[in-house]
Design a protein around this motif. Structure first.
Motif, PDB file in Angstrom:
ATOM      1  N   PRO A 191       4.027  -5.418 -11.122  1.00 26.34           N
ATOM      2  CA  PRO A 191       4.854  -5.271 -10.439  1.00 26.34           C
ATOM      3  C   PRO A 191       4.681  -5.631  -9.255  1.00 26.34           C
ATOM      4  N   LYS A 192       3.185  -4.753  -8.404  1.00 27.58           N
ATOM      5  CA  LYS A 192       2.878  -4.386  -6.821  1.00 27.58           C
ATOM      6  C   LYS A 192       2.518  -6.190  -6.388  1.00 27.58           C
ATOM      7  N   LEU A 193       1.698  -6.800  -6.981  1.00 26.16           N
ATOM      8  CA  LEU A 193       1.283  -8.282  -7.069  1.00 26.16           C
ATOM      9  C   LEU A 193       2.641  -9.041  -7.088  1.00 26.16           C
ATOM     10  N   ILE A 194       3.386  -8.917  -7.906  1.00 28.76           N
ATOM     11  CA  ILE A 194       5.330  -9.888  -8.063  1.00 28.76           C
ATOM     12  C   ILE A 194       5.466  -9.426  -6.500  1.00 28.76           C
ATOM     13  N   PHE A 195       5.553  -8.140  -6.451  1.00 36.14           N
ATOM     14  CA  PHE A 195       6.236  -8.013  -4.893  1.00 36.14           C
ATOM     15  C   PHE A 195       6.138  -8.355  -3.700  1.00 36.14           C
ATOM     16  N   SER A 196       4.749  -7.806  -3.843  1.00 34.20           N
ATOM     17  CA  SER A 196       3.124  -8.426  -2.760  1.00 34.20           C
ATOM     18  C   SER A 196       3.477 -10.411  -2.426  1.00 34.20           C
ATOM     19  N   PHE A 197       3.441 -10.866  -3.633  1.00 32.36           N
ATOM     20  CA  PHE A 197       2.992 -12.719  -3.577  1.00 32.36           C
ATOM     21  C   PHE A 197       4.342 -12.568  -3.128  1.00 32.36           C
ATOM     22  N   SER A 198       6.026 -12.430  -3.432  1.00 31.78           N
ATOM     23  CA  SER A 198       7.178 -13.352  -3.631  1.00 31.78           C
ATOM     24  C   SER A 198       7.418 -12.685  -1.900  1.00 31.78           C
ATOM     25  N   ILE A 199       7.640 -10.902  -1.500  1.00 32.44           N
ATOM     26  CA  ILE A 199       7.500 -10.887   0.023  1.00 32.44           C
ATOM     27  C   ILE A 199       6.565 -11.298   1.123  1.00 32.44           C
ATOM     28  N   ILE A 235       0.720  -1.425  -0.007  1.00 31.74           N
ATOM     29  CA  ILE A 235      -0.195   0.016   0.297  1.00 31.74           C
ATOM     30  C   ILE A 235       0.818   1.286   0.293  1.00 31.74           C
ATOM     31  N   GLY A 236       2.040   1.481   0.472  1.00 30.38           N
ATOM     32  CA  GLY A 236       3.187   2.466   0.849  1.00 30.38           C
ATOM     33  C   GLY A 236       3.396   2.936  -0.574  1.00 30.38           C
ATOM     34  N   ILE A 237       3.644   1.474  -1.590  1.00 31.16           N
ATOM     35  CA  ILE A 237       4.392   2.071  -2.886  1.00 31.16           C
ATOM     36  C   ILE A 237       3.506   2.121  -3.529  1.00 31.16           C
ATOM     37  N   PHE A 238       2.781   1.222  -3.243  1.00 32.02           N
ATOM     38  CA  PHE A 238       1.560   1.097  -5.127  1.00 32.02           C
ATOM     39  C   PHE A 238       0.315   1.964  -5.048  1.00 32.02           C
ATOM     40  N   HIS A 239      -0.068   2.503  -3.845  1.00 31.78           N
ATOM     41  CA  HIS A 239      -1.455   2.771  -3.826  1.00 31.78           C
ATOM     42  C   HIS A 239      -1.810   3.729  -4.932  1.00 31.78           C
ATOM     43  N   PRO A 240      -0.636   4.869  -5.294  1.00 33.14           N
ATOM     44  CA  PRO A 240      -1.090   5.713  -6.425  1.00 33.14           C
ATOM     45  C   PRO A 240      -0.828   4.935  -7.754  1.00 33.14           C
ATOM     46  N   VAL A 241      -0.035   4.143  -7.777  1.00 35.90           N
ATOM     47  CA  VAL A 241      -0.230   3.525  -9.066  1.00 35.90           C
ATOM     48  C   VAL A 241      -1.215   2.261  -9.563  1.00 35.90           C
ATOM     49  N   ASP A 242      -2.180   2.322  -7.965  1.00 36.08           N
ATOM     50  CA  ASP A 242      -3.757   1.272  -8.423  1.00 36.08           C
ATOM     51  C   ASP A 242      -4.266   2.876  -8.814  1.00 36.08           C
ATOM     52  N   THR A 243      -4.058   3.647  -8.041  1.00 29.55           N
ATOM     53  CA  THR A 243      -5.435   4.582  -8.328  1.00 29.55           C
ATOM     54  C   THR A 243      -5.390   4.874 -10.256  1.00 29.55           C
ATOM     55  N   THR A 258       8.675 -16.890 -10.466  1.00 28.65           N
ATOM     56  CA  THR A 258       7.598 -17.972 -10.607  1.00 28.65           C
ATOM     57  C   THR A 258       6.853 -16.883 -10.622  1.00 28.65           C
ATOM     58  N   SER A 259       6.506 -15.616  -9.604  1.00 27.50           N
ATOM     59  CA  SER A 259       5.805 -14.679  -8.809  1.00 27.50           C
ATOM     60  C   SER A 259       5.143 -13.932 -10.687  1.00 27.50           C
ATOM     61  N   THR A 260       6.213 -13.396 -10.906  1.00 29.03           N
ATOM     62  CA  THR A 260       6.105 -12.780 -11.925  1.00 29.03           C
ATOM     63  C   THR A 260       5.171 -13.700 -13.550  1.00 29.03           C
ATOM     64  N   VAL A 261       5.407 -15.295 -13.403  1.00 30.37           N
ATOM     65  CA  VAL A 261       4.641 -16.253 -14.225  1.00 30.37           C
ATOM     66  C   VAL A 261       3.074 -16.202 -14.020  1.00 30.37           C
ATOM     67  N   GLY A 262       3.194 -15.883 -12.678  1.00 32.11           N
ATOM     68  CA  GLY A 262       1.551 -16.186 -12.072  1.00 32.11           C
ATOM     69  C   GLY A 262       0.848 -14.534 -12.300  1.00 32.11           C
ATOM     70  N   SER A 263       1.796 -14.072 -12.111  1.00 34.32           N
ATOM     71  CA  SER A 263       0.712 -12.217 -11.995  1.00 34.32           C
ATOM     72  C   SER A 263       0.322 -11.921 -13.315  1.00 34.32           C
ATOM     73  N   VAL A 264       1.942 -12.259 -14.052  1.00 34.37           N
ATOM     74  CA  VAL A 264       1.108 -11.665 -15.538  1.00 34.37           C
ATOM     75  C   VAL A 264       0.017 -12.186 -16.298  1.00 34.37           C
ATOM     76  N   ALA A 265      -0.048 -13.697 -15.401  1.00 29.79           N
ATOM     77  CA  ALA A 265      -1.058 -14.770 -16.171  1.00 29.79           C
ATOM     78  C   ALA A 265      -2.443 -13.694 -15.921  1.00 29.79           C
ATOM     79  N   SER A 266      -2.580 -14.214 -14.609  1.00 35.08           N
ATOM     80  CA  SER A 266      -3.952 -13.027 -13.620  1.00 35.08           C
ATOM     81  C   SER A 266      -4.298 -12.068 -13.833  1.00 35.08           C
ATOM     82  N   ILE A 267      -3.194 -11.068 -14.597  1.00 32.75           N
ATOM     83  CA  ILE A 267      -3.879  -9.590 -15.460  1.00 32.75           C
ATOM     84  C   ILE A 267      -3.724  -9.673 -16.367  1.00 32.75           C
ATOM     85  N   VAL A 268      -3.907 -10.243 -16.889  1.00 30.49           N
ATOM     86  CA  VAL A 268      -4.435 -10.536 -18.562  1.00 30.49           C
ATOM     87  C   VAL A 268      -5.771 -11.396 -18.046  1.00 30.49           C
ATOM     88  N   VAL A 269      -5.660 -12.652 -17.815  1.00 31.27           N
ATOM     89  CA  VAL A 269      -7.091 -13.361 -18.032  1.00 31.27           C
ATOM     90  C   VAL A 269      -8.145 -13.030 -17.296  1.00 31.27           C
TER      91      VAL A 269
END
Length: 295
Positions: A274-282, A28-36, A212-223
């Motif tokens: 990147p937000k989802l990848i970052f969050s998922f991996s962290i 939230i601290g890093i990516f909330h503006p991006v989500d907006t 692996t988080s990148t593969v999952g995140s990209v697939a999720s967003i596109v679908v």
């Protein structure tokens, strides 16, 4: 800071809660503006408006500090929603998978063979995605604060719950489940597939977890992108706008064309991924460290 695979799923709850909550707060601290920005791009129906006007709304043309501040609306809703969402999804999916591994493993192996583990991970993710609709009111309020703040009129969560009908806060619930099911299926399924296919389930380095988080995140967003656009349009409207999802889809196709289903996909790929990848991996990293510490 690698993540290694275990022969049996770990069912300890506290490490998963700590990992998911930590990831949510940092995200939230890093990516909330991006989500907006992504939400405002998806909810825009006027192709004649300048990009800056769409992104910054009433702060367009104001000094840089004012414009940046305008990208942090609904922060209280975002914190509540994201914390609950990440704890629920990232913390809950491994527990559902563990239950399936203990009770349904033979059935999945009979149906999917060597891909049984991937399908169990994906199915567990799909189930969590559908159940995530319980958090919809917080998501609705967050999106309205980002895209249509006039609908909130400066009210807090308690005041809104008192004044608005609960069914209005669950507007678009069916479309949300329709979007979450394939999105979460793809997120956890593609992530599990990448772990198995690319690294033979041996995540002995953090960069492998990122891959692996990148593969999952990209697939999720596109679908999930087409239904995500519909969901965002439904949730960003005024409370007194009665149009349902079918009407939104018809208007979208008639006025904007089929390509509108993928509106905001580019900024989402550049920012939300990147937000989802970052969050998922962290979340995975902190969870693993906590599990090791609690043993």
């Amino acid at each position: 800071m690698g993540v290694t695979m275990e022969s049996k799923p770990n069912t300890t709850i506290l490490p998963k809660v700590v990992g998911a909550c930590s990831a949510a707060l940092v995200e939230i601290g890093i990516f909330h503006p991006v989500d907006t920005v992504a939400k405002r791009m998806m909810s825009n129906t006027d192709s004649t408006r300048a990009v800056g006007e769409v992104i910054f709304k009433h702060a367009h043309g104001q000094p840089l500090g004012v414009r940046m501040k305008s990208l942090y609306p609904g922060l209280e809703f975002a914190v509540a929603y994201k914390a609950f969402q990440r704890i629920y999804k990232f913390g809950g999916q491994p527990l559902v998978y563990a239950a399936m591994d203990a009770n349904c493993k033979e059935q999945f192996e009979g149906a999917f063979g060597k891909h049984a583990k991937t399908m169990m991970q994906a199915t567990a993710g799909c189930m969590m995605g559908i159940g995530e609709v319980a958090l919809l009111p917080l998501d609705v309020l967050k999106i309205k604060a980002q895209t249509n703040p006039e609908a909130l009129k400066g009210r807090g969560l308690v005041a809104i719950l008192k004044q608005e009908k609960l069914r209005d806060l669950y507007r678009g619930a069916g479309w949300t489940m329709a979007r979450n099911a394939p999105g979460s299926f793809s997120l956890f399924g593609a992530n599990a597939w990448a772990k198995d296919y690319l690294f033979d389930n041996n995540l002995d380095a953090y960069w492998k977890t990122l891959v692996t988080s990148t593969v999952g995140s990209v697939a999720s967003i596109v679908v999930a992108s087409p239904l995500d656009v519909v969901k965002t349009r439904i949730q960003s409207r005024d409370f007194n706008d009665p149009r349902g999802g079918v009407a939104v889809v018809k208007d979208l196709i008639k006025l904007e064309g089929p390509g509108a289903f993928f509106k905001g996909l580019t900024p989402k790929m550049l920012t939300v991924a990147p937000k989802l990848i970052f969050s998922f991996s962290i979340a995975q990293y902190i969870t693993k460290r906590c599990e090791d510490a609690f043993r």
